[in-house]
Design an enzyme around this catalytic site. Structure first.
Site, short mmCIF file in Angstrom:
data_model
loop_
_atom_site.label_atom_id
_atom_site.label_comp_id
_atom_site.label_asym_id
_atom_site.label_seq_id
_atom_site.Cartn_x
_atom_site.Cartn_y
_atom_site.Cartn_z
N ASP A 72 -18.74 49.92 4.09
CA ASP A 72 -17.88 49.14 4.96
C ASP A 72 -18.37 49.30 6.40
OD1 ASP A 72 -14.82 48.03 4.59
OD2 ASP A 72 -15.19 48.77 6.61
N ILE A 73 -18.54 48.18 7.11
CA ILE A 73 -19.00 48.23 8.51
C ILE A 73 -17.90 48.89 9.34
CG2 ILE A 73 -19.68 46.89 10.53
CD1 ILE A 73 -20.74 44.74 8.61
N GLU A 115 -15.86 42.72 5.46
CA GLU A 115 -17.00 43.51 5.93
C GLU A 115 -17.31 44.64 4.96
OE1 GLU A 115 -13.39 45.40 7.85
OE2 GLU A 115 -14.03 43.36 7.48
#
Length: 197
Positions: A72-73, A115
């Site tokens: 996950d960003i 994301e």
């Protein structure tokens, strides 16, 4: 060599073959579009679900390892809030391109949420999956992207799990990788965590 000139029958056969080839190419393109995310070009969540079931089932049947990395960003919302959604899209594409460069031939890479991304690593044990995740984490941190002629560093949090004989169902490995991902985020982000069985 037969030097007989083409006749109308020959031309009809060639046209039919050409039409079939065009249809096959179009069908292949449509299939590719149906299983990939339009922005990043990675597989989408639904196709990821199909492939993870296939890979985990195959691994259980043939007794070989398979691992999953969920990633996950970090602070992606801040990119959207500060620079706008177009910049957020650029960040997602940048992130996906790094994953594509680092991916091995058999790895299955998908965008499974806004994301959030996932990697299925067939034939990969937990130790090797941890190394792959750590390499990705470092590579991402060292690969800034440009917004308005300014460089910005992007990081991500990673959760890693491998299929275990203790898994009662095939989705258990995804649940464990997801738990590891959220532990990574709670522990400060830009890091890799694992969830053993």
């Amino acid at each position: 060599i037969n030097e007989r000139p083409f006749n109308n029958f020959d031309l009809e056969i060639l046209l039919t073959l050409a039409e079939q080839a065009v249809i096959a190419v179009i069908n292949a393109q449509l299939y590719e579009e149906a299983i990939t995310d339009g922005l990043t070009g990675l597989y989408h969540h639904k196709y990821f679900q199909i492939r993870i079931k296939e890979e985990l089932s195959r691994a259980k049947r043939y007794l070989y390892p398979v691992s999953v990395i969920m990633l996950d960003i970090d602070f992606f919302k801040k990119i959207n809030d500060k620079f706008g959604h177009a910049a957020g899209d650029l960040a997602l594409v940048h992130f996906a391109n790094i994953l594509k460069i680092e991916r091995r031939v058999d790895d299955i890479l998908a965008r499974v949420g806004g994301e959030e991304f996932a990697l299925i690593l067939p034939g990969t044990n937990l130790k090797d999956a941890m190394q792959i995740a750590d390499d990705l984490c470092r590579r991402l941190e060292k690969s800034p992207f440009e917004i308005d002629d300014e460089s910005h560093t992007m990081t991500a949090s990673f959760g890693v799990a491998s299929l275990s004989s203790k898994d009662s169902c095939l989705s258990d490995v995804i649940v464990r990788a997801d738990r590891a991902l959220y532990r990574s985020k709670r522990a400060g982000r830009n890091r890799v965590d694992l969830e053993s069985s």
